[in-house]
Design a protein around this motif. Structure first.
Motif, PDB file in Angstrom:
ATOM      1  N   SER A  11      35.830  52.520  39.927  1.00 14.88           N
ATOM      2  CA  SER A  11      34.936  51.145  39.469  1.00 14.88           C
ATOM      3  C   SER A  11      33.368  50.872  38.933  1.00 14.88           C
ATOM      4  O   SER A  11      33.665  50.651  38.245  1.00 14.88           O
ATOM      5  CB  SER A  11      35.089  50.178  40.218  1.00 14.88           C
ATOM      6  N   SER A 171      33.035  38.683  40.079  1.00 15.41           N
ATOM      7  CA  SER A 171      32.016  39.009  40.887  1.00 15.41           C
ATOM      8  C   SER A 171      31.922  37.611  41.759  1.00 15.41           C
ATOM      9  O   SER A 171      31.283  36.700  41.529  1.00 15.41           O
ATOM     10  CB  SER A 171      30.944  39.678  40.498  1.00 15.41           C
ATOM     11  N   GLN A 204      28.397  41.882  32.133  1.00 12.53           N
ATOM     12  CA  GLN A 204      29.770  42.489  33.473  1.00 12.53           C
ATOM     13  C   GLN A 204      29.793  43.715  33.611  1.00 12.53           C
ATOM     14  O   GLN A 204      29.730  44.417  32.020  1.00 12.53           O
ATOM     15  CB  GLN A 204      30.282  41.491  33.568  1.00 12.53           C
ATOM     16  N   THR A 207      35.563  46.643  33.979  1.00 11.47           N
ATOM     17  CA  THR A 207      35.746  47.513  35.943  1.00 11.47           C
ATOM     18  C   THR A 207      36.746  46.770  35.424  1.00 11.47           C
ATOM     19  O   THR A 207      37.663  45.998  35.094  1.00 11.47           O
ATOM     20  CB  THR A 207      34.910  46.768  36.762  1.00 11.47           C
ATOM     21  N   THR A 262      32.248  45.896  42.106  1.00 11.29           N
ATOM     22  CA  THR A 262      32.422  45.009  41.312  1.00 11.29           C
ATOM     23  C   THR A 262      32.153  43.498  42.006  1.00 11.29           C
ATOM     24  O   THR A 262      31.961  42.811  41.241  1.00 11.29           O
ATOM     25  CB  THR A 262      33.927  44.630  41.304  1.00 11.29           C
TER      26      THR A 262
END
Length: 602
Positions: A11, A171, A204, A207, A262
């Motif tokens: 990740s 998330s 972000q 991921t 994450t």
């Protein structure tokens, strides 16, 4: 599926993925503006057509009126009116979409952007469907944003903001992040919230979660991150690994773990599931390339925590689950020792326990593992109730007294390791090595009795611990003088149960416990125990099978051990009391706690 460590590594490999996310955000911004321009143009044409239809109705009404027929010779004013109407009826030029400057992206980036857009659209469709808002399957991303903004204007719940943050950013949010969205809603209504969410989504990193499907789970969710991630198997892990499989055997529920990279919930991998549900069985071989396949979002259900959650990111997001998500949050409460006796626990545990308590105090229901813990929490809660803050309902469910029953083969297989080559009576101590477990006083009481000439051997089954230098030094000194003292640092379940059954008695004189599982296991095995009278340990010993002592008084501890080493009748009486007790089982405990934590039924 990767093992937990490999998942974290996978990740975080794309730490530079923020740039890709921003390129995705820029592309979405251009497409979004073009879509809005087209929507505006379509609305303008609709207004124009409505005006045309109204004008036509007016003219038809005029032509059919008596006045029109009576004034047929006089047409000049009306001709001028028609001329002006025709001028006004010239359709406006459609608004042109802003020019989209083509950006040359690598195939990998383009594929990522396409998958991320598709994932976000699917998540928004799920949310709109839950609220039955519009026909989401037929809408573009920009039209979905318009529908969401309208929904936000009508629904002022924190639940909607919580799930939208999860959908856009992949998330779980913190309470502060939900509060920020609520402030945006108060100031700029729905469009401001959507703008804030879109901006957050571009910040972000790239991921696995950004493009993964989002699953809204209506079944109870059991969050087992620590138990799934580690091989430790002391008190809390033993409770989780015994209780959770029984819950799942009789009830529909889902396991989830918190992915620290994450900051979202995901299903456990095969190795992680084995650690929770099949402890001690062979570990499956994990794939070296597989990634988690979805993010899990509890939805209008109950989230149950059967362990501690002290890491800051995880605790903060569980607190938001409890406070903002619309889900019930419930937990097993093991103790408040890091608050009541902070100097008796390791390192930064008091700080991490504070993180954990930020979630616990917002829960709906708690199951305390003893009445002592329930009473401690009630006293702790007074600080909040005095300020008008609602605190959880708490119910005490004493942990069960249940021990494994080794068969003859298992006893014989483990006899040599448990008893060594000695025929002396065995005194057993089971617990991690740390100051509050009081091992030093056990050693000192034993040395007094050895100096009196009593013959016995002392075995510690003890795994991890902290501040054990004093114990190690005193233990080594006794062993060097030839005292029959031994230590087993790692024990299988079969060896542990064999040790309980082979021991004359056990010693558990901790100064503070939420429960005291080794003492309960000893009594369940029919083996008497020298037991601290403090708190929950007094609850365990009250039904018989134990000599209660002051854990701070070496004289009291020595006297109790001497009694059981020299008075066979007293030892037998305590053993009979232990075997005669009607003890709750793990099945009983699992049933009671599930009905309370998941269903709210006492």
């Amino acid at each position: 599926m990767l093992p937990s460590g490999a998942i974290t590594a996978a990740s975080t490999e794309s730490g530079g993925g923020v740039a890709t996310s921003r390129r995705w955000g820029a592309a979405q911004e251009r497409a979004f503006r073009a879509e809005l321009a087209l929507i505006a143009s379509q609305r303008e044409m609709q207004r124009f057509e409505s005006q045309q239809q109204a004008s036509q109705r007016t003219l038809r009404a005029i032509r059919n009126s008596p006045w029109w027929l009576a004034t047929a010779p006089v047409r000049v004013p009306l001709s001028r009116l028609r001329h002006r109407s025709a001028q006004r009826a010239t359709p406006p030029a459609p608004a042109s979409a802003p020019a989209i400057t083509p950006v040359r992206e690598s195939p990998v980036v383009s594929d990522y952007c396409a998958r991320r857009t598709e994932s976000l659209q699917a998540r928004i469709r799920q949310i709109l469907a839950e609220y039955r808002d519009g026909e989401p399957d037929e809408n573009s991303l920009a039209q979905q944003f318009v529908l969401l903004a309208q929904l936000i204007d009508r629904d002022d719940s924190s639940q909607l903001l919580w799930v939208l943050h999860t959908a856009f950013t992949s998330s779980l949010p913190t309470i502060a992040e939900v509060d920020l969205l609520a402030a945006r809603r108060e100031i700029g209504r729905g469009p401001a919230v959507i703008s804030s969410l879109r901006r957050s989504s571009t910040e972000q990193p790239e991921t696995w979660a950004a493009t993964a499907p989002m699953e809204l789970i209506s079944e109870p969710v059991i969050e087992v991150t620590n138990t799934a991630s580690h091989k430790f198997h002391t008190g809390i892990e033993r409770v989780a690994r015994t209780t959770v499989p029984l819950w799942l055997e009789h009830h529909r529920a889902r396991l989830a773990v918190f992915d620290s990279a994450t900051k979202t919930l995901r299903p456990p991998g095969p190795v992680e599931s084995n650690r929770v549900l099949r402890w001690g069985e062979a570990t499956p071989v994990a794939s070296a390339v597989a990634q988690p396949d979805r993010i899990l979002v509890p939805w209008r259900t109950t989230v149950v925590l059967p362990e501690l959650a002290g890491m800051p990111e995880r605790a903060a997001r569980l607190a938001a689950v409890a406070a903002c998500s619309g889900n019930d949050f419930s937990a097993i409460l093991f103790d408040l020792i890091p608050y009541s006796l902070p100097d008796s626990v390791a390192g930064d545990l008091p700080r991490r326990f504070g993180n954990y308590m930020s979630a616990i105090r917002r829960s709906a229901r708690l199951s305390a593992i003893s009445q002592s813990v329930a009473d401690d929490f009630s006293g702790f809660s007074a600080a909040f109730t005095n300020q008008g803050i609602t605190t959880p309902q708490i119910h005490a469910d004493l942990l069960p007294f249940e021990a494994g029953k080794p068969n003859k083969q298992s006893l014989e297989a483990n006899r040599d390791e448990v008893l060594g080559d000695s025929l002396l009576p065995l005194v057993l101590s089971v617990s991690s090595i740390e100051p509050r477990k009081n091992h030093l006083r056990t050693l000192r009481a034993a040395e007094r009795l050895w100096r009196e000439g009593l013959e016995f051997q002392l075995l510690f089954i003890a795994g991890r611990g902290w501040k054990r230098e004093a114990f190690d030094s005193e233990f080594a000194g006794l062993a060097a003088r030839g005292r029959p003292v031994r230590l087993i640092s790692s024990a299988s379940e079969e060896l542990l149960w064999s040790a309980y059954h082979l021991a004359a008695f056990s010693v558990f004189i901790s100064t503070a416990e939420g429960f005291g599982l080794p003492a309960a296991e000893s009594i369940a095995a029919g083996t008497p125990v020298v037991l601290s009278r403090n708190g929950s340990m007094g609850e365990i010993g009250a039904g018989g099978g134990a000599i209660m002592v002051d854990p701070h008084d070496v004289d009291d501890i020595t006297s109790a051990m001497r009694c059981l080493l020299t008075d066979d009748a007293r030892l037998q009486t305590l053993a009979d009391q232990a075997r005669a007790r009607v003890l709750p089982t793990w099945s009983d405990y699992a049933d009671k706690t599930w009905r309370w934590l998941a269903d709210g039924d006492r």
